[in-house]
Motif scaffolding. Structure first.
Motif, PDB file in Angstrom:
ATOM      1  N   GLY A 177       0.813  -1.205   0.000  1.00 59.14           N
ATOM      2  CA  GLY A 177       0.000   0.000   0.000  1.00 59.14           C
ATOM      3  C   GLY A 177       0.848   1.258   0.000  1.00 59.14           C
ATOM      4  N   LEU A 181       1.008   4.269  -2.944  1.00 53.09           N
ATOM      5  CA  LEU A 181       0.796   5.691  -2.668  1.00 53.09           C
ATOM      6  C   LEU A 181       1.992   6.527  -3.125  1.00 53.09           C
ATOM      7  CD1 LEU A 181      -0.841   5.475   0.866  1.00 53.09           C
ATOM      8  CD2 LEU A 181      -1.958   6.213  -1.244  1.00 53.09           C
ATOM      9  N   ILE A 186      -4.148   6.465  -6.189  1.00 49.12           N
ATOM     10  CA  ILE A 186      -5.085   7.107  -5.274  1.00 49.12           C
ATOM     11  C   ILE A 186      -6.008   6.058  -4.665  1.00 49.12           C
ATOM     12  CG2 ILE A 186      -6.939   8.823  -5.089  1.00 49.12           C
ATOM     13  CD1 ILE A 186      -5.725  10.211  -7.527  1.00 49.12           C
ATOM     14  N   ASN A 187      -6.168   6.128  -3.343  1.00 52.39           N
ATOM     15  CA  ASN A 187      -7.101   5.261  -2.604  1.00 52.39           C
ATOM     16  C   ASN A 187      -6.931   3.773  -2.908  1.00 52.39           C
ATOM     17  OD1 ASN A 187      -8.314   7.557  -1.456  1.00 52.39           O
ATOM     18  ND2 ASN A 187      -9.679   7.792  -3.233  1.00 52.39           N
ATOM     19  N   PRO A 188      -5.720   3.222  -2.779  1.00 48.03           N
ATOM     20  CA  PRO A 188      -5.564   1.781  -2.999  1.00 48.03           C
ATOM     21  C   PRO A 188      -6.301   0.993  -1.918  1.00 48.03           C
ATOM     22  CG  PRO A 188      -3.558   2.683  -2.052  1.00 48.03           C
ATOM     23  CD  PRO A 188      -4.441   3.859  -2.381  1.00 48.03           C
ATOM     24  N   VAL A 189      -6.910  -0.095  -2.301  1.00 49.88           N
ATOM     25  CA  VAL A 189      -7.624  -0.969  -1.366  1.00 49.88           C
ATOM     26  C   VAL A 189      -6.915  -2.319  -1.352  1.00 49.88           C
ATOM     27  CG1 VAL A 189      -9.801  -2.124  -0.843  1.00 49.88           C
ATOM     28  CG2 VAL A 189      -9.817   0.186  -1.810  1.00 49.88           C
TER      29      VAL A 189
END
Length: 248
Positions: A177, A181, A186-189
């Motif tokens: 993660g 970034l 953007i906004n990795p899950v």
């Protein structure tokens, strides 16, 4: 660190035996593909990084009949296997290349998918920077990789025999993660699943690992022949992981 030349050689040799032993790889590819069921985006271009023999590539061809599909693998024999997916009317493009050095233009893919390839990288930041570069604006990346507990039974058993690494070191999902970034995503899950495989013998486990090309390529590994006594000691140590059903 992993020896990239040896990694490539192992996968080159495993292309013909891979499908017969890659039960886990197929299952994870299936689960990864199912994640796409929830994605409304219809990509015009899709890249399968670390395509192997083409499990994911085959799914992409069926799922996106109008898209241009590209399969990329470090081993030429694997890329050639991926190229055979599809029909005579429509086949994927295939590229033999290192995922850390993608020979592709910036912003040329709407979707990038990768099944169990990241663990063969020495530099996550470099990998994800390259992924970010080739993805188009608002593009989607979807991938799977092994976590740090993978093969812990094998590592623990070998640790009672010698102090030489016998497996790769698998990254923690927090490391992944952070690398995403830092590379601009953007906004990795991220999430985790535990899958337990069982084998009738320790030799079968080791044979399957070899037949999919996933043998140890750690630069600090022992490069000499493995003595018979060491193998016997390892197998004896692995007995602690035998189930009540007699499986390992």
């Amino acid at each position: 660190m992993l020896d990239k030349k040896t990694t490539r050689l192992h996968f080159e040799r495993a292309a013909e035996s891979y499908d017969g032993s890659a039960v886990l790889q197929r299952e994870i590819a299936k689960r990864l593909g199912e994640r796409l069921d929830y994605i409304k985006q219809q990509p015009k271009t899709a890249l399968d990084v670390g395509s192997g023999t083409g499990f994911i590539t085959k799914d992409l061809l069926k799922r996106y009949p109008k898209a241009s599909i590209v399969a990329l693998d470090l081993a030429h024999s694997m890329a050639r296997k991926s190229k055979q997916q599809g029909s005579w009317l429509r086949k994927p493009h295939a590229i033999c290349a290192d995922a850390e050095e993608l020979p592709l233009k910036s912003g040329c893919f709407d979707l990038l998918i990768s099944n169990l390839m990241l663990q063969w990288s020495n530099d996550l930041n470099k990998i994800f920077s390259g992924f970010h570069s080739v993805l188009a604006p608002n593009g989607l990346i979807l991938f799977s990789t092994f976590g740090p507990d993978t093969l812990h039974e094998l590592r623990q058993s070998w640790s009672s025999v010698d102090n030489v690494p016998h497996t790769s070191q698998f990254p923690d999902m927090h490391e992944i993660g952070d690398a995403m970034l830092q590379s601009g995503f953007i906004n990795p899950v991220t999430d985790m699943e535990i899958i337990t495989m069982t084998y009738s013998s320790v030799r079968q486990l080791m044979r399957d690992i070899k037949q999919i090309g996933a043998s140890n390529t750690n630069t600090e590994r022992s490069k000499g022949l493995m003595g018979k006594q060491k193998i016997k000691d390892f197998e004896a140590a692995y007995e602690q992981f035998k189930t009540e059903e007699g499986l390992y």
